[in-house]
Motif scaffolding. Structure first.
Motif, PDB file in Angstrom:
ATOM      1  N   ILE A 101       0.854  -1.192   0.000  1.00 31.29           N
ATOM      2  CA  ILE A 101       0.000   0.000   0.000  1.00 31.29           C
ATOM      3  C   ILE A 101       0.886   1.238   0.000  1.00 31.29           C
ATOM      4  CG2 ILE A 101      -1.831   1.237   1.195  1.00 31.29           C
ATOM      5  CD1 ILE A 101      -2.659  -1.419   2.444  1.00 31.29           C
ATOM      6  N   ASP A 102       0.832   1.981  -1.088  1.00 35.49           N
ATOM      7  CA  ASP A 102       1.636   3.192  -1.232  1.00 35.49           C
ATOM      8  C   ASP A 102       1.152   4.242  -0.226  1.00 35.49           C
ATOM      9  OD1 ASP A 102       2.803   5.639  -2.095  1.00 35.49           O
ATOM     10  OD2 ASP A 102       2.944   4.873  -4.142  1.00 35.49           O
ATOM     11  N   PRO A 103       2.067   4.843   0.558  1.00 36.11           N
ATOM     12  CA  PRO A 103       1.660   5.857   1.546  1.00 36.11           C
ATOM     13  C   PRO A 103       0.914   7.047   0.947  1.00 36.11           C
ATOM     14  CG  PRO A 103       3.923   5.147   1.945  1.00 36.11           C
ATOM     15  CD  PRO A 103       3.512   4.535   0.638  1.00 36.11           C
ATOM     16  N   ILE A 104       1.008   7.263  -0.366  1.00 31.25           N
ATOM     17  CA  ILE A 104       0.308   8.391  -0.975  1.00 31.25           C
ATOM     18  C   ILE A 104      -1.203   8.264  -0.818  1.00 31.25           C
ATOM     19  CG2 ILE A 104       0.005   7.455  -3.315  1.00 31.25           C
ATOM     20  CD1 ILE A 104       0.848  10.203  -4.377  1.00 31.25           C
ATOM     21  N   TYR A 105      -1.697   7.040  -0.590  1.00 32.33           N
ATOM     22  CA  TYR A 105      -3.136   6.829  -0.435  1.00 32.33           C
ATOM     23  C   TYR A 105      -3.659   7.291   0.922  1.00 32.33           C
ATOM     24  CZ  TYR A 105      -3.496   4.035  -4.697  1.00 32.33           C
ATOM     25  OH  TYR A 105      -3.500   3.626  -6.012  1.00 32.33           O
ATOM     26  N   SER A 147     -15.033   5.684   2.733  1.00 31.12           N
ATOM     27  CA  SER A 147     -13.606   5.604   2.430  1.00 31.12           C
ATOM     28  C   SER A 147     -13.099   4.183   2.571  1.00 31.12           C
ATOM     29  CB  SER A 147     -12.794   6.489   3.390  1.00 31.12           C
ATOM     30  OG  SER A 147     -13.161   7.843   3.301  1.00 31.12           O
ATOM     31  N   LEU A 148     -12.093   3.886   1.775  1.00 29.89           N
ATOM     32  CA  LEU A 148     -11.262   2.729   2.068  1.00 29.89           C
ATOM     33  C   LEU A 148     -10.358   3.132   3.214  1.00 29.89           C
ATOM     34  CD1 LEU A 148     -10.004   1.211  -1.317  1.00 29.89           C
ATOM     35  CD2 LEU A 148     -11.451   0.116   0.392  1.00 29.89           C
ATOM     36  N   ALA A 149      -9.875   2.166   3.965  1.00 31.96           N
ATOM     37  CA  ALA A 149      -8.973   2.470   5.075  1.00 31.96           C
ATOM     38  C   ALA A 149      -8.177   1.216   5.404  1.00 31.96           C
ATOM     39  CB  ALA A 149      -9.765   2.947   6.297  1.00 31.96           C
ATOM     40  N   THR A 150      -7.175   1.395   6.220  1.00 25.24           N
ATOM     41  CA  THR A 150      -6.415   0.250   6.713  1.00 25.24           C
ATOM     42  C   THR A 150      -6.458   0.241   8.232  1.00 25.24           C
ATOM     43  OG1 THR A 150      -4.315   1.488   6.771  1.00 25.24           O
ATOM     44  CG2 THR A 150      -4.824   0.249   4.749  1.00 25.24           C
ATOM     45  N   LEU A 151      -6.353  -0.939   8.780  1.00 20.47           N
ATOM     46  CA  LEU A 151      -6.214  -1.119  10.224  1.00 20.47           C
ATOM     47  C   LEU A 151      -4.839  -1.682  10.476  1.00 20.47           C
ATOM     48  CD1 LEU A 151      -9.445  -2.717  11.764  1.00 20.47           C
ATOM     49  CD2 LEU A 151      -8.490  -0.475  12.226  1.00 20.47           C
ATOM     50  N   ARG A 152      -4.069  -1.019  11.307  1.00 26.21           N
ATOM     51  CA  ARG A 152      -2.766  -1.534  11.705  1.00 26.21           C
ATOM     52  C   ARG A 152      -2.618  -1.314  13.200  1.00 26.21           C
ATOM     53  NH1 ARG A 152       1.255   2.428  12.334  1.00 26.21           N
ATOM     54  NH2 ARG A 152       0.642   4.515  11.642  1.00 26.21           N
ATOM     55  N   VAL A 153      -1.570  -1.868  13.774  1.00 26.74           N
ATOM     56  CA  VAL A 153      -1.363  -1.773  15.216  1.00 26.74           C
ATOM     57  C   VAL A 153      -0.174  -0.861  15.490  1.00 26.74           C
ATOM     58  CG1 VAL A 153      -0.940  -3.036  17.356  1.00 26.74           C
ATOM     59  CG2 VAL A 153      -2.268  -4.095  15.508  1.00 26.74           C
ATOM     60  N   MET A 163      -8.150   6.262   3.488  1.00 30.76           N
ATOM     61  CA  MET A 163      -7.380   6.318   2.248  1.00 30.76           C
ATOM     62  C   MET A 163      -8.146   7.065   1.160  1.00 30.76           C
ATOM     63  SD  MET A 163      -6.233   2.321   2.282  1.00 30.76           S
ATOM     64  CE  MET A 163      -5.464   2.379   0.658  1.00 30.76           C
ATOM     65  N   LEU A 164      -7.404   7.621   0.230  1.00 30.04           N
ATOM     66  CA  LEU A 164      -7.996   8.213  -0.959  1.00 30.04           C
ATOM     67  C   LEU A 164      -8.356   7.102  -1.930  1.00 30.04           C
ATOM     68  CD1 LEU A 164      -5.408  11.094  -1.448  1.00 30.04           C
ATOM     69  CD2 LEU A 164      -7.673  11.289  -0.422  1.00 30.04           C
ATOM     70  N   TRP A 165      -9.332   7.354  -2.788  1.00 31.89           N
ATOM     71  CA  TRP A 165      -9.675   6.399  -3.829  1.00 31.89           C
ATOM     72  C   TRP A 165      -8.662   6.513  -4.964  1.00 31.89           C
ATOM     73  CZ3 TRP A 165     -13.165   2.862  -2.583  1.00 31.89           C
ATOM     74  CH2 TRP A 165     -14.117   3.160  -1.615  1.00 31.89           C
ATOM     75  N   PRO A 166      -8.454   5.442  -5.738  1.00 32.88           N
ATOM     76  CA  PRO A 166      -7.438   5.475  -6.806  1.00 32.88           C
ATOM     77  C   PRO A 166      -7.595   6.647  -7.777  1.00 32.88           C
ATOM     78  CG  PRO A 166      -8.182   3.231  -6.459  1.00 32.88           C
ATOM     79  CD  PRO A 166      -9.060   4.098  -5.602  1.00 32.88           C
ATOM     80  N   ASP A 167      -8.856   7.036  -8.094  1.00 34.98           N
ATOM     81  CA  ASP A 167      -9.030   8.135  -9.047  1.00 34.98           C
ATOM     82  C   ASP A 167      -8.786   9.506  -8.426  1.00 34.98           C
ATOM     83  OD1 ASP A 167     -11.248   8.259  -7.446  1.00 34.98           O
ATOM     84  OD2 ASP A 167     -12.722   8.239  -9.068  1.00 34.98           O
ATOM     85  N   GLU A 168      -8.427   9.531  -7.126  1.00 35.31           N
ATOM     86  CA  GLU A 168      -8.088  10.796  -6.474  1.00 35.31           C
ATOM     87  C   GLU A 168      -6.575  11.024  -6.434  1.00 35.31           C
ATOM     88  OE1 GLU A 168     -11.583  11.614  -3.254  1.00 35.31           O
ATOM     89  OE2 GLU A 168     -10.266   9.924  -2.780  1.00 35.31           O
ATOM     90  N   ILE A 169      -5.819  10.052  -6.907  1.00 37.18           N
ATOM     91  CA  ILE A 169      -4.362  10.189  -6.971  1.00 37.18           C
ATOM     92  C   ILE A 169      -3.978  10.707  -8.342  1.00 37.18           C
ATOM     93  CG2 ILE A 169      -2.149   9.006  -6.715  1.00 37.18           C
ATOM     94  CD1 ILE A 169      -3.842   9.047  -4.168  1.00 37.18           C
ATOM     95  N   ARG A 170      -3.322  11.837  -8.388  1.00 33.73           N
ATOM     96  CA  ARG A 170      -2.931  12.435  -9.659  1.00 33.73           C
ATOM     97  C   ARG A 170      -1.745  11.697 -10.278  1.00 33.73           C
ATOM     98  NH1 ARG A 170      -2.954  18.898  -8.100  1.00 33.73           N
ATOM     99  NH2 ARG A 170      -5.229  19.169  -8.012  1.00 33.73           N
ATOM    100  N   THR A 171      -1.733  11.651 -11.589  1.00 36.14           N
ATOM    101  CA  THR A 171      -0.610  11.049 -12.307  1.00 36.14           C
ATOM    102  C   THR A 171       0.428  12.120 -12.588  1.00 36.14           C
ATOM    103  OG1 THR A 171      -2.068   9.436 -13.361  1.00 36.14           O
ATOM    104  CG2 THR A 171       0.087   9.796 -14.377  1.00 36.14           C
TER     105      THR A 171
END
Length: 304
Positions: A101-105, A147-153, A163-171
């Protein structure tokens, strides 16, 4: 901390009631807009651009502007039928390696605390997730946004990172990516040497917001009625490097000095010193030979 949301983690048939807290806060010096003459606060009114009348907050709706400039007005009833979950659940969709998972998300971080009888299943999932070395990919609805999200400890606590959705990440679309830029092996080696010299374990407590601290000092000086003294000039901003190798080499030496390592003697200086010494020795030898020749000539004339 104050809980801003209550819900539950849904993990298969297991439900873990949790409370959600903001994990971060923005430290900043806040200002109000005031009248320069007397310091009076500036207030804004919600005014309709058509009739010029002030509008009560209860009469304000959401409007979507079309390309034509026309406005589509959306009411609360329009939003009620949208497929936004209101079950207050954090649905676990899958588990995945964190490095995939790229931190940009990542958008914002929240802490999750077990609520009510959720302590045991919370610790169970936390321990299992920690030992797996993975993160849980989840879906959650917060503040009228799914939103998508992650769970970590982290430090024994679940961290929910929206997380941002894939179409919210600029190329990135930059011209230099299409250019054939040549990097010499010597330059690459020197850059790698600079990275190696500056390697260290990351300790965030070593860094602080110098701008905010200086601004706070200015405000405190104003309150105390003291004269504000400009801080001494800092380092000048470096301009573009004319000689990349020289700039890299100088950076390596500077980094070594900061870490207390002995810097290598400059070859150019030592070479120049050797050349100067050799030149000086040669000049002295030539002068001695000239003096001996002159003495022999004088002796020859006296004999004649």
């Amino acid at each position: 901390m104050r809980a801003i949301w209550k819900g539950a983690i849904s993990f298969g048939l297991v439900t873990i009631p949790v409370k959600l807290y903001s994990a971060t806060e923005q430290k900043d010096v806040t200002f109000h807009q005031v009248h320069r003459e007397d310091g009076g606060r500036i207030r804004y009114k919600r005014v309709c651009t058509i009739d010029g009348e002030e509008v009560a907050y209860s009469d304000i709706a959401k409007g979507y502007e079309l390309a034509t400039g026309e406005i589509v007005v959306l009411t609360d009833e329009d939003f009620e039928d949208l497929p936004l979950t209101t079950s207050r659940r954090i649905d676990v969709l899958q588990f995945a390696p964190a490095d995939q998972i790229d931190p940009i998300y990542f958008a914002k971080s929240y802490y999750l605390e077990p609520d009510g009888q959720g302590g045991k299943p919370y610790v169970l999932l936390r321990t299992a997730l920690e030992s797996s070395g993975q993160v849980a990919v989840v879906k959650v609805a917060l503040r009228q946004r799914e939103s998508l999200a992650t769970l970590r400890v982290r430090d024994g606590v679940f961290v929910l990172e929206t997380m941002l959705w894939p179409d919210e990440i600029r190329t990135p679309d930059f011209g230099f990516l299409e250019e054939d830029i040549d990097v010499r092996p010597q330059e690459l080696k020197m850059a790698e040497s600079l990275i190696t010299t500056m390697e260290a374990d990351f300790d965030p407590t070593e860094y602080h917001d110098t701008y905010r601290e200086a601004l706070q000092q200015v405000i405190e000086a104003k309150v105390a009625g003291k004269e504000v003294i400009a801080p001494p000039g800092g380092e000048e901003e470096a301009g573009p490097a004319v000689d990349l190798m020289a700039a890299l080499r100088a950076s390596v030496e500077a980094a070594k000095r900061e870490r207390g390592e002995p810097a290598k003697p400059k070859k150019a200086a030592s070479t120049a010193a050797s050349a100067s010494s050799a030149s000086s020795g040669k000049d002295g030898k030539d002068e001695k030979e000239e003096a001996e020749k002159a003495a022999r000539k004088r002796k020859s004339r006296k004999s004649a």
